[in-house]
Motif scaffolding. Structure first.
Motif, short mmCIF file in Angstrom:
data_model
loop_
_atom_site.label_atom_id
_atom_site.label_comp_id
_atom_site.label_asym_id
_atom_site.label_seq_id
_atom_site.Cartn_x
_atom_site.Cartn_y
_atom_site.Cartn_z
N GLY A 274 0.80 -1.23 0.00
CA GLY A 274 0.00 0.00 0.00
C GLY A 274 0.83 1.28 0.00
N ILE A 275 2.16 1.15 -0.17
CA ILE A 275 3.00 2.35 -0.17
C ILE A 275 2.78 3.12 -1.48
N LYS A 276 2.65 4.47 -1.33
CA LYS A 276 2.37 5.29 -2.52
C LYS A 276 3.39 6.41 -2.62
N TYR A 277 3.36 7.11 -3.76
CA TYR A 277 4.23 8.27 -3.93
C TYR A 277 3.60 9.44 -3.22
N LYS A 278 4.43 10.15 -2.44
CA LYS A 278 3.94 11.28 -1.63
C LYS A 278 3.14 12.27 -2.48
N ASP A 345 -7.22 -5.82 -7.93
CA ASP A 345 -7.52 -6.12 -6.53
C ASP A 345 -6.73 -5.21 -5.58
N LEU A 346 -5.46 -5.01 -5.91
CA LEU A 346 -4.62 -4.15 -5.07
C LEU A 346 -5.15 -2.72 -5.09
N GLU A 347 -5.52 -2.27 -6.28
CA GLU A 347 -6.02 -0.90 -6.42
C GLU A 347 -7.30 -0.70 -5.62
N LYS A 348 -8.16 -1.71 -5.68
CA LYS A 348 -9.42 -1.65 -4.95
C LYS A 348 -9.16 -1.72 -3.44
N HIS A 349 -8.26 -2.60 -3.07
CA HIS A 349 -7.96 -2.81 -1.65
C HIS A 349 -7.39 -1.54 -1.00
N TYR A 350 -6.46 -0.87 -1.72
CA TYR A 350 -5.83 0.32 -1.13
C TYR A 350 -6.49 1.63 -1.60
N LYS A 351 -7.47 1.51 -2.46
CA LYS A 351 -8.14 2.68 -3.05
C LYS A 351 -7.12 3.64 -3.68
N LYS A 352 -6.16 3.05 -4.36
CA LYS A 352 -5.13 3.83 -5.07
C LYS A 352 -4.87 3.10 -6.39
N THR A 353 -4.07 3.77 -7.27
CA THR A 353 -3.86 3.13 -8.58
C THR A 353 -2.39 3.02 -8.95
N PHE A 354 -2.12 2.06 -9.81
CA PHE A 354 -0.78 1.94 -10.39
C PHE A 354 -0.75 2.80 -11.66
N GLN A 355 -0.52 4.09 -11.48
CA GLN A 355 -0.53 5.01 -12.62
C GLN A 355 0.61 5.99 -12.50
#
Ligand SMILES: [Zn+2]
Ligand SMILES: [Zn+2]
Length: 380
Positions: A274-278, A345-355
């Protein structure tokens, strides 16, 4: 006078009371021996059963440990099998369980493997083990009864001494003591008869126990601590479970609370945790080992604006300082495949996207499930 001395009828009449008392004593003694022997056998049933299940569970744990491919090595080998089976099942929630609660996941995997083994091998392997243990234990009990009788006869001891010998001789196999028979009246027991009673009664107790032995009852009758899966969990799960603060990979040290740094041969893609870019909602596609080699990149170890350069990640705080993450670590295609396969599934789980910065590299998408699974063989 001659008649009195030589007439057998008269002689026997005179001895009548004496013989009667011996006969009476014999009957009482025989009854005591019968009753007492019966009581001993009944009281032994539960300890015998416990001992048999315990021994069978141990034998079975040993056998499973050498026969079951997932359980016949160390925890890294087990982890490899867990990851293979997760990939085959293809269920995101199962992966998530493994990532978030690894220790529990390992434990339930072991329990499932053991239960499966017991179901498959019950007639071929479990039942014969139980029968052999029943035979061994019966021999031990009968030997103990015989030797106790001999000892007591040599020492002209009483029934308490007999019991003391008997329980002492069985102390390493049965949890049973003289106290278990306190309150039972046992005068004039004939030891030889007592032994005979036990020889006759014990096989009935044993066949009662073996009649109740089945696939369904095996697990129910086992003590919590003596279950084969618990024994194997003890072997395989007493090690370090600290997870990488970035990617949640589990430290592979086999000692719990070890002094050396935490380490793991393969780190994972950070977005999995679930780590994202700041300042964005984009999940990270970075992998710990590449990050620590870069001079310029930094991360935010907590929810504040405090930032720490990756190359000095240890200074970020307690969670980070004991981790040894080096750029020379190998990479596992498995986790790249996982991110592609479960992106949604990961995007839905963390409510974030690989973009954007977190766009999944195209070459990752070329990795097949089979290649991913095969890459796990690097594990051991
Ligand atoms: Zn990591
Ligand atoms: Zn560790």
């Amino acid at each position: 006078m001659f008649r009195e001395v030589n007439d057998p009828v008269l002689y026997l009449k005179k001895k009548r009371n004496e013989y009667y008392s011996i006969f009476k004593k014999y009957c009482d003694g025989a009854t005591s021996a019968a009753i007492f022997g019966e009581i001993i056998c009944q009281k032994l049933k539960r300890p015998i059963e416990q001992s048999l299940y315990k021994q069978t569970a141990r034998d079975l744990a040993d056998e499973i440990r050498s026969n079951c491919p997932s359980l016949n090595g160390n925890r890294s080998n087990l982890e490899k099998h867990i990851l293979k089976s997760l990939a085959e099942e293809g269920k995101f929630y199962a992966f998530n369980d493994y990532i978030q609660y690894p220790k529990d996941h390992f434990k339930s995997f072991i329990t499932d493997e053991v239960n499966q083994y017991i179901r498959d091998q019950f007639i071929i392997s479990v039942q014969p083990k139980m029968n052999k243990n029943i035979e061994d234990l019966q021999k031990k009990i009968l030997t103990a009864a015989h030797e106790s009788t001999e000892d007591v006869e040599v020492k002209s001891g009483d029934v308490d001494l007999w019991l003391k010998f008997f329980t002492q001789m069985l102390s390493d196999v049965l949890i049973f003591s003289v106290k278990d028979l306190s309150g039972v009246k046992h005068d004039n027991v004939f030891f030889k008869l007592l032994e005979d009673v036990i020889i006759t009664e014990l096989p009935f107790i044993m066949s009662d126990i073996s009649r109740e032995f089945s696939t369904d009852t095996f697990n129910v009758k086992l003590d919590a601590n003596n279950r084969p899966d618990e024994i194997l969990i003890g072997h395989l799960c007493q090690c370090c479970w600290v997870q990488c603060p970035f990617c949640r990979a589990i430290c592979t040290n086999t000692i719990e609370d070890h002094d050396e740094d935490y380490s793991v041969p393969f780190h994972r893609v950070n977005g999995i945790n679930g780590i994202k870019y700041k300042g964005t909602t984009n999940l990270s596609v970075e992998i710990c080992k590449t990050q620590v080699s870069s001079n310029m990149t930094y991360f935010y170890p907590d929810s504040t604006d405090r930032r720490v350069f990756w190359r000095v990640y240890r200074s970020a705080g307690e969670r980070f300082e004991k981790w040894s993450i080096t750029p020379d670590l190998a990479e596992l295609p498995y986790w790249k495949w996982f991110v592609c396969r479960f992106q949604k599934d990961l995007e839905k789980h963390y409510k974030k996207t690989f973009q954007n910065r977190g766009k999944i590299p195209d070459e990752w998408r070329q990795i097949t499930r089979q290649e991913a699974v095969e890459s796990l063989d690097k594990y051991i």
